[in-house]
Design a protein around this motif. Sequence first.
Motif, PDB file in Angstrom:
ATOM      1  N   MET A   1     -13.231  -2.635  -6.745  1.00  0.00           N
ATOM      2  CA  MET A   1     -11.956  -2.099  -6.289  1.00  0.00           C
ATOM      3  C   MET A   1     -11.303  -1.345  -7.440  1.00  0.00           C
ATOM      4  SD  MET A   1      -8.588  -4.121  -4.889  1.00  0.00           S
ATOM      5  CE  MET A   1      -9.535  -4.946  -3.646  1.00  0.00           C
ATOM      6  N   THR A   2     -10.783  -0.194  -7.157  1.00  0.00           N
ATOM      7  CA  THR A   2     -10.139   0.604  -8.182  1.00  0.00           C
ATOM      8  C   THR A   2      -8.733   0.094  -8.458  1.00  0.00           C
ATOM      9  OG1 THR A   2      -9.167   2.168  -6.627  1.00  0.00           O
ATOM     10  CG2 THR A   2     -11.412   2.642  -7.395  1.00  0.00           C
ATOM     11  N   VAL A   3      -8.190   0.475  -9.621  1.00  0.00           N
ATOM     12  CA  VAL A   3      -6.836   0.074  -9.985  1.00  0.00           C
ATOM     13  C   VAL A   3      -5.844   0.603  -8.967  1.00  0.00           C
ATOM     14  CG1 VAL A   3      -5.020   0.319 -11.724  1.00  0.00           C
ATOM     15  CG2 VAL A   3      -7.368  -0.124 -12.432  1.00  0.00           C
ATOM     16  N   LEU A   9      -2.502  -2.235  -2.622  1.00  0.00           N
ATOM     17  CA  LEU A   9      -2.527  -3.507  -1.901  1.00  0.00           C
ATOM     18  C   LEU A   9      -1.366  -4.408  -2.310  1.00  0.00           C
ATOM     19  CD1 LEU A   9      -6.325  -4.355  -1.857  1.00  0.00           C
ATOM     20  CD2 LEU A   9      -4.855  -3.884   0.122  1.00  0.00           C
ATOM     21  N   ILE A  10      -1.064  -4.461  -3.597  1.00  0.00           N
ATOM     22  CA  ILE A  10       0.057  -5.287  -4.066  1.00  0.00           C
ATOM     23  C   ILE A  10       1.373  -4.747  -3.522  1.00  0.00           C
ATOM     24  CG2 ILE A  10       1.373  -5.957  -6.131  1.00  0.00           C
ATOM     25  CD1 ILE A  10      -1.131  -7.676  -5.678  1.00  0.00           C
ATOM     26  N   ALA A  11       1.534  -3.428  -3.479  1.00  0.00           N
ATOM     27  CA  ALA A  11       2.750  -2.831  -2.916  1.00  0.00           C
ATOM     28  C   ALA A  11       2.895  -3.231  -1.444  1.00  0.00           C
ATOM     29  CB  ALA A  11       2.720  -1.316  -3.069  1.00  0.00           C
ATOM     30  N   GLN A  12       1.800  -3.217  -0.713  1.00  0.00           N
ATOM     31  CA  GLN A  12       1.841  -3.624   0.689  1.00  0.00           C
ATOM     32  C   GLN A  12       2.127  -5.121   0.819  1.00  0.00           C
ATOM     33  OE1 GLN A  12      -1.988  -2.185   1.971  1.00  0.00           O
ATOM     34  NE2 GLN A  12      -1.175  -0.176   2.535  1.00  0.00           N
ATOM     35  N   ALA A  13       1.564  -5.922  -0.091  1.00  0.00           N
ATOM     36  CA  ALA A  13       1.812  -7.369  -0.076  1.00  0.00           C
ATOM     37  C   ALA A  13       3.292  -7.667  -0.331  1.00  0.00           C
ATOM     38  CB  ALA A  13       0.936  -8.069  -1.117  1.00  0.00           C
ATOM     39  N   ARG A  14       3.914  -6.915  -1.246  1.00  0.00           N
ATOM     40  CA  ARG A  14       5.349  -7.081  -1.507  1.00  0.00           C
ATOM     41  C   ARG A  14       6.168  -6.848  -0.239  1.00  0.00           C
ATOM     42  NH1 ARG A  14       5.704  -6.829  -7.162  1.00  0.00           N
ATOM     43  NH2 ARG A  14       4.311  -5.252  -7.965  1.00  0.00           N
ATOM     44  N   PRO A  27       9.412 -18.294   2.779  1.00  0.00           N
ATOM     45  CA  PRO A  27       8.449 -17.429   2.075  1.00  0.00           C
ATOM     46  C   PRO A  27       7.032 -17.578   2.611  1.00  0.00           C
ATOM     47  CG  PRO A  27       9.370 -19.113   0.597  1.00  0.00           C
ATOM     48  CD  PRO A  27       9.974 -19.329   1.940  1.00  0.00           C
ATOM     49  N   LEU A  28       6.257 -16.544   2.470  1.00  0.00           N
ATOM     50  CA  LEU A  28       4.841 -16.550   2.828  1.00  0.00           C
ATOM     51  C   LEU A  28       4.101 -17.296   1.717  1.00  0.00           C
ATOM     52  CD1 LEU A  28       2.783 -15.411   4.869  1.00  0.00           C
ATOM     53  CD2 LEU A  28       2.685 -13.344   3.479  1.00  0.00           C
ATOM     54  N   PRO A  29       3.447 -18.404   2.019  1.00  0.00           N
ATOM     55  CA  PRO A  29       2.837 -19.242   0.978  1.00  0.00           C
ATOM     56  C   PRO A  29       1.799 -18.510   0.121  1.00  0.00           C
ATOM     57  CG  PRO A  29       2.851 -20.387   3.083  1.00  0.00           C
ATOM     58  CD  PRO A  29       3.262 -18.963   3.353  1.00  0.00           C
ATOM     59  N   GLY A  30       1.892 -18.725  -1.191  1.00  0.00           N
ATOM     60  CA  GLY A  30       0.890 -18.245  -2.133  1.00  0.00           C
ATOM     61  C   GLY A  30       0.980 -16.792  -2.563  1.00  0.00           C
ATOM     62  N   ILE A  31       1.727 -15.988  -1.861  1.00  0.00           N
ATOM     63  CA  ILE A  31       1.719 -14.559  -2.148  1.00  0.00           C
ATOM     64  C   ILE A  31       2.404 -14.215  -3.465  1.00  0.00           C
ATOM     65  CG2 ILE A  31       3.781 -13.895  -0.851  1.00  0.00           C
ATOM     66  CD1 ILE A  31       1.080 -11.715  -0.116  1.00  0.00           C
ATOM     67  N   HIS A  38      -0.790 -10.055 -10.846  1.00  0.00           N
ATOM     68  CA  HIS A  38      -1.055  -8.610 -10.935  1.00  0.00           C
ATOM     69  C   HIS A  38      -0.014  -7.940 -11.834  1.00  0.00           C
ATOM     70  CE1 HIS A  38      -0.434  -4.429  -9.592  1.00  0.00           C
ATOM     71  NE2 HIS A  38      -1.754  -4.392  -9.575  1.00  0.00           N
ATOM     72  N   ASP A  39       1.265  -8.251 -11.611  1.00  0.00           N
ATOM     73  CA  ASP A  39       2.337  -7.630 -12.391  1.00  0.00           C
ATOM     74  C   ASP A  39       2.256  -7.981 -13.867  1.00  0.00           C
ATOM     75  OD1 ASP A  39       3.323  -6.454 -10.093  1.00  0.00           O
ATOM     76  OD2 ASP A  39       4.952  -7.900  -9.828  1.00  0.00           O
ATOM     77  N   ALA A  40       2.008  -9.245 -14.182  1.00  0.00           N
ATOM     78  CA  ALA A  40       1.934  -9.663 -15.585  1.00  0.00           C
ATOM     79  C   ALA A  40       0.786  -8.952 -16.298  1.00  0.00           C
ATOM     80  CB  ALA A  40       1.775 -11.179 -15.690  1.00  0.00           C
ATOM     81  N   VAL A  41      -0.362  -8.895 -15.659  1.00  0.00           N
ATOM     82  CA  VAL A  41      -1.517  -8.217 -16.262  1.00  0.00           C
ATOM     83  C   VAL A  41      -1.177  -6.752 -16.534  1.00  0.00           C
ATOM     84  CG1 VAL A  41      -3.868  -7.398 -15.776  1.00  0.00           C
ATOM     85  CG2 VAL A  41      -3.280  -9.801 -15.414  1.00  0.00           C
TER      86      VAL A  41
END
Length: 165
Positions: A1-3, A9-14, A27-31, A38-41
């Motif tokens: 998967m590319t950056v 995907l993370i933007a959509q998950a947010r 809240p949606l569990p685990g998200i 992802h953000d910390a990295v």
Amino acid sequence: MTVYAADKLIAQARLLAAEYRRTMGKPLPGISNEIAEHDAVKLLRLEPRPEGETGYNAIDPSRDGWRVQIKSRTIFDESKSGQRIGQLKLDREWDSVVLVLMDEDYEPYEIYEADKDEILEFVNDSSSSRAKRGAMSVARFKIIGRLVWTREDGLESEVWDNQSG
């Protein structure tokens, strides 16, 4: 998967997580953990941990393989006290913990870091059974740790030392 694909995907998950909470009232569990990792990295210029490693989530290449445990907390109401972070893995091999604080839209606004020695000192000095198990409040973590990133200013150069590109 590319950056790019991961960022998308993370933007959509947010968006999904925020809408889920507004619609369902919980809240949606685990998200939040996935988004925070992802953000910390990305924001702290870390590398994901090698496949098969446990006890930490990322490595800081500028600090000679420094192992970082990543925790998150989404703050929906700042007036509520007693917000807690997930239990720290005190028995595992790691060097520091970063705590990613996110707003109601699951966007990071502050990241704090505390070294393992600082956390263990608090745990050993505490009479709390919760602390002995590696549980602590967001407020306590902020006291023990130091602010390393803010939404307004980015990396705090005096604190976070991986500024080399």
